[in-house]
Design a protein around this motif. Structure first.
Motif, mmCIF file in Angstrom:
data_model
loop_
_atom_site.group_PDB
_atom_site.id
_atom_site.type_symbol
_atom_site.label_atom_id
_atom_site.label_comp_id
_atom_site.label_asym_id
_atom_site.label_seq_id
_atom_site.Cartn_x
_atom_site.Cartn_y
_atom_site.Cartn_z
ATOM 1 N N VAL A 1 0.831 -1.203 0.000
ATOM 2 C CA VAL A 1 0.000 0.000 0.000
ATOM 3 C C VAL A 1 0.869 1.257 0.000
ATOM 4 C CG1 VAL A 1 -0.147 0.032 2.527
ATOM 5 C CG2 VAL A 1 -1.934 1.127 1.171
ATOM 6 N N VAL A 2 2.072 1.157 0.559
ATOM 7 C CA VAL A 2 2.979 2.311 0.555
ATOM 8 C C VAL A 2 3.313 2.711 -0.878
ATOM 9 C CG1 VAL A 2 5.279 3.117 1.212
ATOM 10 C CG2 VAL A 2 3.952 1.725 2.802
ATOM 11 N N ALA A 3 3.645 1.733 -1.709
ATOM 12 C CA ALA A 3 3.977 2.020 -3.108
ATOM 13 C C ALA A 3 2.760 2.516 -3.879
ATOM 14 C CB ALA A 3 4.550 0.770 -3.771
ATOM 15 N N THR A 4 1.584 2.005 -3.534
ATOM 16 C CA THR A 4 0.365 2.408 -4.246
ATOM 17 C C THR A 4 0.045 3.874 -4.019
ATOM 18 O OG1 THR A 4 -0.549 0.168 -4.073
ATOM 19 C CG2 THR A 4 -2.105 1.961 -4.491
ATOM 20 N N TYR A 5 0.185 4.339 -2.787
ATOM 21 C CA TYR A 5 -0.219 5.708 -2.459
ATOM 22 C C TYR A 5 0.945 6.698 -2.406
ATOM 23 C CZ TYR A 5 -4.873 3.949 -1.435
ATOM 24 O OH TYR A 5 -6.115 3.393 -1.559
ATOM 25 N N PRO B 1 2.773 7.888 -4.828
ATOM 26 C CA PRO B 1 2.673 8.940 -5.848
ATOM 27 C C PRO B 1 1.490 9.880 -5.646
ATOM 28 C CG PRO B 1 2.847 6.737 -6.842
ATOM 29 C CD PRO B 1 2.498 6.552 -5.403
ATOM 30 N N VAL B 2 0.619 9.572 -4.680
ATOM 31 C CA VAL B 2 -0.623 10.330 -4.511
ATOM 32 C C VAL B 2 -0.616 11.178 -3.249
ATOM 33 C CG1 VAL B 2 -3.136 10.148 -4.345
ATOM 34 C CG2 VAL B 2 -1.852 8.498 -5.732
ATOM 35 N N LEU B 3 -0.071 10.644 -2.170
ATOM 36 C CA LEU B 3 -0.063 11.328 -0.881
ATOM 37 C C LEU B 3 1.370 11.679 -0.473
ATOM 38 C CD1 LEU B 3 -2.632 9.089 1.027
ATOM 39 C CD2 LEU B 3 -3.010 11.428 0.226
ATOM 40 N N PHE B 4 1.578 12.919 -0.096
ATOM 41 C CA PHE B 4 2.897 13.377 0.316
ATOM 42 C C PHE B 4 3.397 12.580 1.512
ATOM 43 C CE2 PHE B 4 5.906 15.971 2.597
ATOM 44 C CZ PHE B 4 6.661 16.587 1.610
ATOM 45 N N TRP B 5 2.521 12.344 2.487
ATOM 46 C CA TRP B 5 2.977 11.677 3.702
ATOM 47 C C TRP B 5 3.309 10.214 3.449
ATOM 48 C CZ3 TRP B 5 0.907 7.501 6.299
ATOM 49 C CH2 TRP B 5 -0.399 7.121 5.974
ATOM 50 N N MET B 6 2.613 9.574 2.506
ATOM 51 C CA MET B 6 2.935 8.194 2.191
ATOM 52 C C MET B 6 4.254 8.109 1.429
ATOM 53 S SD MET B 6 1.721 5.196 2.862
ATOM 54 C CE MET B 6 -0.087 5.135 2.996
ATOM 55 N N ARG B 7 4.524 9.105 0.616
ATOM 56 C CA ARG B 7 5.822 9.185 -0.051
ATOM 57 C C ARG B 7 6.934 9.340 0.975
ATOM 58 N NH1 ARG B 7 9.241 7.819 -4.075
ATOM 59 N NH2 ARG B 7 10.455 9.577 -4.891
ATOM 60 N N ALA B 8 6.678 10.116 2.028
ATOM 61 C CA ALA B 8 7.664 10.279 3.092
ATOM 62 C C ALA B 8 7.940 8.956 3.795
ATOM 63 C CB ALA B 8 7.180 11.324 4.098
ATOM 64 N N VAL B 9 6.910 8.156 3.999
ATOM 65 C CA VAL B 9 7.096 6.829 4.600
ATOM 66 C C VAL B 9 7.991 5.978 3.709
ATOM 67 C CG1 VAL B 9 5.934 4.678 5.230
ATOM 68 C CG2 VAL B 9 4.928 6.871 5.882
ATOM 69 N N GLN B 10 7.713 5.999 2.411
ATOM 70 C CA GLN B 10 8.521 5.215 1.477
ATOM 71 C C GLN B 10 9.982 5.652 1.500
ATOM 72 O OE1 GLN B 10 8.159 5.835 -2.858
ATOM 73 N NE2 GLN B 10 7.656 3.661 -3.019
ATOM 74 N N VAL B 11 10.211 6.953 1.520
ATOM 75 C CA VAL B 11 11.578 7.469 1.553
ATOM 76 C C VAL B 11 12.298 7.010 2.809
ATOM 77 C CG1 VAL B 11 12.950 9.579 1.782
ATOM 78 C CG2 VAL B 11 11.133 9.463 0.081
ATOM 79 N N GLN B 12 11.628 7.059 3.945
ATOM 80 C CA GLN B 12 12.266 6.643 5.192
ATOM 81 C C GLN B 12 12.600 5.157 5.186
ATOM 82 O OE1 GLN B 12 13.315 9.376 6.239
ATOM 83 N NE2 GLN B 12 12.499 9.545 8.290
ATOM 84 N N GLY C 1 3.409 14.546 6.445
ATOM 85 C CA GLY C 1 4.672 14.054 5.895
ATOM 86 C C GLY C 1 5.875 14.620 6.615
ATOM 87 N N ALA C 2 5.809 15.895 6.995
ATOM 88 C CA ALA C 2 6.903 16.500 7.747
ATOM 89 C C ALA C 2 7.078 15.792 9.084
ATOM 90 C CB ALA C 2 6.624 17.986 7.964
ATOM 91 N N GLY C 3 5.957 15.463 9.727
ATOM 92 C CA GLY C 3 6.042 14.718 10.981
ATOM 93 C C GLY C 3 6.623 13.324 10.793
ATOM 94 N N VAL C 4 6.264 12.698 9.671
ATOM 95 C CA VAL C 4 6.819 11.374 9.372
ATOM 96 C C VAL C 4 8.334 11.449 9.222
ATOM 97 C CG1 VAL C 4 6.948 9.594 7.579
ATOM 98 C CG2 VAL C 4 4.723 10.436 8.333
ATOM 99 N N LEU C 5 8.817 12.439 8.481
ATOM 100 C CA LEU C 5 10.252 12.576 8.269
ATOM 101 C C LEU C 5 10.987 12.870 9.570
ATOM 102 C CD1 LEU C 5 10.220 14.631 4.958
ATOM 103 C CD2 LEU C 5 10.961 12.270 5.224
ATOM 104 N N LEU D 1 9.662 12.566 13.091
ATOM 105 C CA LEU D 1 9.455 11.640 14.199
ATOM 106 C C LEU D 1 9.764 10.194 13.820
ATOM 107 C CD1 LEU D 1 6.151 13.184 15.624
ATOM 108 C CD2 LEU D 1 8.517 13.593 16.348
ATOM 109 N N LEU D 2 9.265 9.765 12.646
ATOM 110 C CA LEU D 2 9.528 8.389 12.231
ATOM 111 C C LEU D 2 11.018 8.165 12.008
ATOM 112 C CD1 LEU D 2 8.327 5.642 11.511
ATOM 113 C CD2 LEU D 2 8.084 6.432 9.151
#
Length: 210
Positions: free
Chosen positions: A7-11, A13-24, A180-184, A186-187
């Motif tokens: 689901v991370v890869a699916t979303y 390209p659509v959600l900034f915060w999910m892209r941040a999860v993928q990057v992390q 997404g900023a919080g993900v980058l 805190l995560l």
């Protein structure tokens, strides 16, 4: 698999915060696990005497000492997210499949170089006291927080791209980027805990040897 087929890869390209999860995941989790697996040691064990000599000479070269130093690898892993989010690289990685694939590879390579040089489980060009790594890690957590603040309080990233998706569900652009900023921030700190624990154990082992 989680970063590129779930689901991370699916979303992403659509959600900034999910892209941040993928990057992390690609920058911190995958490279950490790869480095813990000691791939250089595994590769060395499969080579013959001549191959091992060539690998040892390469690791002992001056360029390898510089590239695999804590300073160089730490600078690379700190600069990569800033460059990704604050330059056209971000949109290109979302729109162009080749750029997206190269970005994912780059994140893993940069992350692996960082953990390879810091964990020192594999043979490294030059060994450093683990206290240096602990101090650097503390400084890096501050830098990660600064990027989170910039994305949280600063202008929206890739506004034209996200508006062009015509998404009528989920959080708005500002809320999405704030999450997404919080993900980058805190995560990133949470994912760094296993690394910090590993460093502290290595530091204790070094002190016992001394």
């Amino acid at each position: 698999l989680v970063a590129t087929t779930s689901v991370v890869a699916t979303y992403a390209p659509v959600l900034f915060w999910m892209r941040a999860v993928q990057v992390q995941i690609l920058l911190l989790v995958v490279p950490f696990l790869l480095a813990k697996g000691a791939p250089i040691t595994g590769l060395r064990s499969t080579l013959g005497p001549a191959g091992r000599d060539r690998l040892d000479r390469m690791l002992g070269s001056r360029s390898a000492v510089i590239v695999a130093s804590p300073a160089a690898t730490s600078l690379a892993i700190l600069a990569t997210p800033w460059l990704l989010y604050l330059t056209p690289w971000y949109v290109a990685s979302l729109q162009n499949p080749v750029a997206g694939a190269m970005t994912r590879i780059t994140l893993v390579v940069v992350g692996f170089g960082y953990f390879y040089a810091r964990l020192q489980i594999d043979p490294v060009p030059r060994r450093y006291h683990q206290l240096i790594s602990v101090v650097i890690t503390i400084g890096e957590s501050i830098a990660d927080g600064l990027l989170g603040l910039v994305l949280w309080l600063g202008p929206l990233i890739a506004t034209s791209y996200y508006m062009g998706l015509h998404r009528d569900w989920g959080p708005g652009l500002r809320t999405d980027q704030s999450i997404g900023a919080g993900v980058l921030w805190l995560l990133g700190d949470v994912l760094g805990l296993p690394f910090l624990i590993t460093l502290m154990r290595a530091l204790s082992a070094d002190e016992r040897i001394r």
